[in-house]
Design an enzyme around this catalytic site. Structure first.
Site, PDB file in Angstrom:
ATOM      1  N   ARG A 130      23.315   3.154   6.829  1.00  0.00           N
ATOM      2  CA  ARG A 130      23.392   2.260   5.681  1.00  0.00           C
ATOM      3  C   ARG A 130      21.976   1.949   5.179  1.00  0.00           C
ATOM      4  O   ARG A 130      21.742   1.812   3.984  1.00  0.00           O
ATOM      5  CB  ARG A 130      24.104   0.960   6.064  1.00  0.00           C
ATOM      6  CG  ARG A 130      25.555   1.154   6.449  1.00  0.00           C
ATOM      7  CD  ARG A 130      26.183  -0.164   6.868  1.00  0.00           C
ATOM      8  NE  ARG A 130      27.568  -0.003   7.281  1.00  0.00           N
ATOM      9  CZ  ARG A 130      27.958   0.265   8.526  1.00  0.00           C
ATOM     10  NH1 ARG A 130      27.077   0.417   9.483  1.00  0.00           N
ATOM     11  NH2 ARG A 130      29.243   0.385   8.806  1.00  0.00           N
ATOM     12  N   GLY A 174      32.320   0.439 -10.772  1.00  0.00           N
ATOM     13  CA  GLY A 174      33.696   0.891 -10.981  1.00  0.00           C
ATOM     14  C   GLY A 174      33.973   2.187 -10.235  1.00  0.00           C
ATOM     15  O   GLY A 174      34.717   3.044 -10.700  1.00  0.00           O
ATOM     16  N   ILE A 203      35.374   1.792  -4.456  1.00  0.00           N
ATOM     17  CA  ILE A 203      35.805   0.448  -4.041  1.00  0.00           C
ATOM     18  C   ILE A 203      36.217  -0.366  -5.270  1.00  0.00           C
ATOM     19  O   ILE A 203      37.228  -1.071  -5.254  1.00  0.00           O
ATOM     20  CB  ILE A 203      34.696  -0.295  -3.261  1.00  0.00           C
ATOM     21  CG1 ILE A 203      34.255   0.499  -2.032  1.00  0.00           C
ATOM     22  CG2 ILE A 203      35.192  -1.681  -2.830  1.00  0.00           C
ATOM     23  CD1 ILE A 203      33.118  -0.119  -1.239  1.00  0.00           C
ATOM     24  N   HIS A 229      25.672  -6.194   9.407  1.00  0.00           N
ATOM     25  CA  HIS A 229      26.632  -5.101   9.180  1.00  0.00           C
ATOM     26  C   HIS A 229      25.945  -3.775   9.522  1.00  0.00           C
ATOM     27  O   HIS A 229      25.688  -2.948   8.676  1.00  0.00           O
ATOM     28  CB  HIS A 229      27.071  -5.107   7.714  1.00  0.00           C
ATOM     29  CG  HIS A 229      28.117  -4.081   7.395  1.00  0.00           C
ATOM     30  ND1 HIS A 229      29.285  -3.961   8.097  1.00  0.00           N
ATOM     31  CD2 HIS A 229      28.162  -3.130   6.433  1.00  0.00           C
ATOM     32  CE1 HIS A 229      29.999  -2.964   7.573  1.00  0.00           C
ATOM     33  NE2 HIS A 229      29.349  -2.448   6.575  1.00  0.00           N
TER      34      HIS A 229
HETATM   35  P1  A3D Z   1      30.855   4.734  -5.557  1.00  0.00           P
HETATM   36  O1  A3D Z   1      32.229   5.277  -5.620  1.00  0.00           O
HETATM   37  O2  A3D Z   1      29.718   5.676  -5.683  1.00  0.00           O
HETATM   38  O3  A3D Z   1      30.728   3.617  -6.687  1.00  0.00           O
HETATM   39  C1  A3D Z   1      29.533   2.995  -7.006  1.00  0.00           C
HETATM   40  C2  A3D Z   1      29.543   2.729  -8.488  1.00  0.00           C
HETATM   41  O4  A3D Z   1      28.345   2.008  -8.820  1.00  0.00           O
HETATM   42  C3  A3D Z   1      29.544   4.001  -9.352  1.00  0.00           C
HETATM   43  O5  A3D Z   1      30.669   4.014 -10.215  1.00  0.00           O
HETATM   44  C4  A3D Z   1      28.244   3.900 -10.142  1.00  0.00           C
HETATM   45  O6  A3D Z   1      28.343   4.411 -11.466  1.00  0.00           O
HETATM   46  C5  A3D Z   1      28.011   2.400 -10.131  1.00  0.00           C
HETATM   47  N1  A3D Z   1      26.631   2.030 -10.443  1.00  0.00           N
HETATM   48  C6  A3D Z   1      25.483   2.666 -10.116  1.00  0.00           C
HETATM   49  N2  A3D Z   1      24.437   1.995 -10.620  1.00  0.00           N
HETATM   50  C7  A3D Z   1      24.932   0.918 -11.262  1.00  0.00           C
HETATM   51  C8  A3D Z   1      24.353  -0.156 -11.980  1.00  0.00           C
HETATM   52  N3  A3D Z   1      23.023  -0.251 -12.138  1.00  0.00           N
HETATM   53  N4  A3D Z   1      25.165  -1.087 -12.512  1.00  0.00           N
HETATM   54  C9  A3D Z   1      26.506  -1.003 -12.357  1.00  0.00           C
HETATM   55  N5  A3D Z   1      27.117  -0.012 -11.699  1.00  0.00           N
HETATM   56  C10 A3D Z   1      26.334   0.938 -11.153  1.00  0.00           C
HETATM   57  O7  A3D Z   1      30.628   3.902  -4.193  1.00  0.00           O
HETATM   58  P2  A3D Z   1      31.715   3.034  -3.386  1.00  0.00           P
HETATM   59  O8  A3D Z   1      32.507   2.231  -4.330  1.00  0.00           O
HETATM   60  O9  A3D Z   1      32.391   3.903  -2.405  1.00  0.00           O
HETATM   61  O10 A3D Z   1      30.717   2.084  -2.548  1.00  0.00           O
HETATM   62  C11 A3D Z   1      29.946   1.110  -3.207  1.00  0.00           C
HETATM   63  C12 A3D Z   1      28.953   0.462  -2.248  1.00  0.00           C
HETATM   64  O11 A3D Z   1      29.650  -0.242  -1.216  1.00  0.00           O
HETATM   65  C13 A3D Z   1      28.029   1.433  -1.524  1.00  0.00           C
HETATM   66  O12 A3D Z   1      26.709   0.916  -1.485  1.00  0.00           O
HETATM   67  C14 A3D Z   1      28.616   1.511  -0.135  1.00  0.00           C
HETATM   68  O13 A3D Z   1      27.659   1.861   0.851  1.00  0.00           O
HETATM   69  C15 A3D Z   1      29.097   0.102   0.051  1.00  0.00           C
HETATM   70  N6  A3D Z   1      30.101  -0.098   1.096  1.00  0.00           N
HETATM   71  C16 A3D Z   1      30.065  -1.263   1.778  1.00  0.00           C
HETATM   72  C17 A3D Z   1      30.985  -1.514   2.765  1.00  0.00           C
HETATM   73  C18 A3D Z   1      30.952  -2.808   3.512  1.00  0.00           C
HETATM   74  O14 A3D Z   1      31.856  -3.101   4.265  1.00  0.00           O
HETATM   75  C19 A3D Z   1      29.816  -3.709   3.355  1.00  0.00           C
HETATM   76  C20 A3D Z   1      31.960  -0.559   3.079  1.00  0.00           C
HETATM   77  C21 A3D Z   1      31.978   0.622   2.368  1.00  0.00           C
HETATM   78  C22 A3D Z   1      31.037   0.854   1.362  1.00  0.00           C
END
Ligand code: A3D
Length: 317
Positions: free
Chosen positions: A89, A11, A14, A176
Site C-alpha cells: 500500500r 468513480g 469501489i 492499515h
Molecule cells: P480504481 O478503480 O482505480 O478507482 C480510482 C478512481 O479514482 C478512478 O476512477 C480514477 O479516475 C479516480 N481518480 C484518479 N485521480 C482522481 C482525482 N484527482 N480526482 C478524482 N478522481 C480521481 O481504484 P479502486 O476503486 O479499486 O480503489 C481506490 C482506492 O482505494 C485505492 O487507493 C485503493 O488502494 C484503496 N483501497 C483501500 C482499501 C481499504 O480498505 C483502506 C481497500 C481497497 C482499496
C-alpha cells in the site's frame, strides 16, 4: 426535511459499489465525482435505471465538476490508484498524495460542512493529508480500514469454527498495514472466547494457537491475497460495504462502535496521529474513542503498528 446527500470522490471499482449500496439502502441522494469524463455519468445512469427493479428512489448524478458536491453531508473518497500484485500500500504514497491534495481542496471549497471518510491508500497517510488540507475538525475526517480488516478476521474465524459469521465478534486495531493488530483476546462467538473454542476443538493448546496465528496472519495479508488473485486491482466490494456501514452510522446517528482510523490525542498512548481504534460514530462523526487496557503483547503490537504509521506519514513530502 431535506434529503441527505452523499458525495463519492472517485468513480472506479469501489466508487461504483459505494453508489449502488447507498442507493439500495436509500441513504440519500448520491453524487459521484471523477476526473474521467463520462465515467461517473455512465455509472450513475446505469444504477439509476434499476430503481424500479431494486425498489429505491433517490437522485443519482455523475459529474466532473466539484460544484455538484455542494451540500454533501458525507463525502467518501476513493480517488487514487489501487495496488497491483507485488506492490505494498505504501508504494502508492507519492502518486496518491498528489491526488488527495486536489481532492481535499475540492472538498474544502465545495462541501465545507461534510463528514469525510477516506478509503484511498495508503490509508493512514491519506486520512492525515486530507484532514491537514481541509482543515476540518478531527471528528469530521476519518478513514475506513478497521471495519474491513475486522470483517475479514471474523470471516476466517467463522469458517474455522463452522459458525455463522453473524455470531462472531472480533476487531483489529492499529494502522492499515501488515502490522495491524487483530485482537485475539477479545475475539468471541456470542461472548465465548474464540481461543477457548479452538482449544476444545483441537484438544491441544499449542494447535489452537497455531490455528489462531494462521488466521491473524491471513487477516494481515487479506488485502494482498485479493490483489494477487485479481491481478488488475484490489478489493472493492468489501471496502465499499465497510465505508457504507460507517456512513450510515453517521447519517442515521446510529452510534455504532466501529473500528475507525481516527485522530488520537493520547488515547492508547498515541498523540497526534491517525490510527485505527474503536469509535462511536454518530451525527457528530467521531463522538467518542473507546479506550481499554491492552496487555503487554497487544501493546507491543500496537506500538509496532503505530511506528509504521509514523514512518509512513513522515515520508510524505
Ligand atoms: P480504481 O478503480 O482505480 O478507482 C480510482 C478512481 O479514482 C478512478 O476512477 C480514477 O479516475 C479516480 N481518480 C484518479 N485521480 C482522481 C482525482 N484527482 N480526482 C478524482 N478522481 C480521481 O481504484 P479502486 O476503486 O479499486 O480503489 C481506490 C482506492 O482505494 C485505492 O487507493 C485503493 O488502494 C484503496 N483501497 C483501500 C482499501 C481499504 O480498505 C483502506 C481497500 C481497497 C482499496
Amino acid at each position: 426535511m431535506a434529503r441527505k446527500k452523499i458525495a463519492l470522490i472517485g468513480g472506479g471499482q469501489i466508487g461504483g459499489v459505494l453508489a449502488q449500496l447507498a442507493a439500495l439502502r436509500e441513504l440519500g441522494d448520491v453524487v459521484m465525482f471523477d476526473i474521467v469524463e463520462g465515467l461517473p455519468q455512465g455509472k450513475m445512469l446505469d444504477i439509476a435505471e434499476v430503481g424500479s427493479v431494486d425498489g429505491f428512489d433517490c437522485c443519482l448524478k455523475g459529474t466532473n465538476s466539484y460544484e455538484d458536491i455542494a451540500g454533501a453531508d458525507v463525502v467518501i473518497v476513493t480517488a487514487g490508484l489501487p495496488r497491483k500484485p507485488g506492490m505494498s500500500r505504501d508504494d502508492l504514497i507519492e502518486v496518491n498524495s498528489k491526488i488527495m491534495t486536489s481532492v481535499a481542496e475540492g472538498i474544502k471549497a465545495h462541501a465545507p460542512n461534510s463528514f469525510v471518510i477516506v478509503i484511498s491508500n495508503p490509508l493512514d497517510a491519506m486520512v492525515t493529508l486530507c484532514q491537514k488540507i481541509t482543515g476540518f475538525p478531527y471528528n469530521r475526517v476519518i478513514g475506513q480500514a478497521g471495519v474491513l480488516d475486522s470483517a475479514r478476521f471474523k470471516t476466517f474465524i467463522a469458517w474455522e469454527l463452522g459458525v455463522s459469521v453473524k455470531d462472531v465478534n472480533a476487531m483489529t486495531l492499529g494502522g492499515h498495514g501488515d502490522d495491524m493488530v487483530p485482537l485475539v483476546r477479545y475475539a468471541s462467538v456470542n461472548g465465548i472466547p474464540v481461543m477457548e473454542l479452538l482449544e476444545k476443538k483441537y484438544k491441544d493448546k499449542a494447535k489452537a494457537k497455531e490455528i489462531m496465528d494462521a488466521m491473524v496472519k491471513r487477516t494481515r495479508g487479506a488485502g494482498g491475497e485479493v490483489v494477487a488473485l485479481l491481478k488488475t486491482g484490489s478489493a472493492f466490494y468489501s471496502p465499499a460495504s465497510s465505508a457504507i456501514c460507517m456512513a450510515e452510522s453517521i447519517l442515521k446517528d446510529q452510534k455504532r462502535v466501529l473500528p475507525t482510523c481516527a485522530y488520537l490525542n493520547g488515547e492508547f498512548g498515541v498523540k497526534g496521529f491517525y490510527v485505527g481504534v474503536p469509535c462511536v460514530l454518530g451525527e457528530n462523526g467521531v463522538e467518542a474513542i473507546l479506550e481499554f487496557e491492552l496487555d503487554a503483547e497487544e501493546q507491543a503490537m500496537m506500538d509496532k503498528s503505530v511506528a509504521a504509521v509514523k514512518e509512513l506519514v513522515g515520508s510524505m513530502k
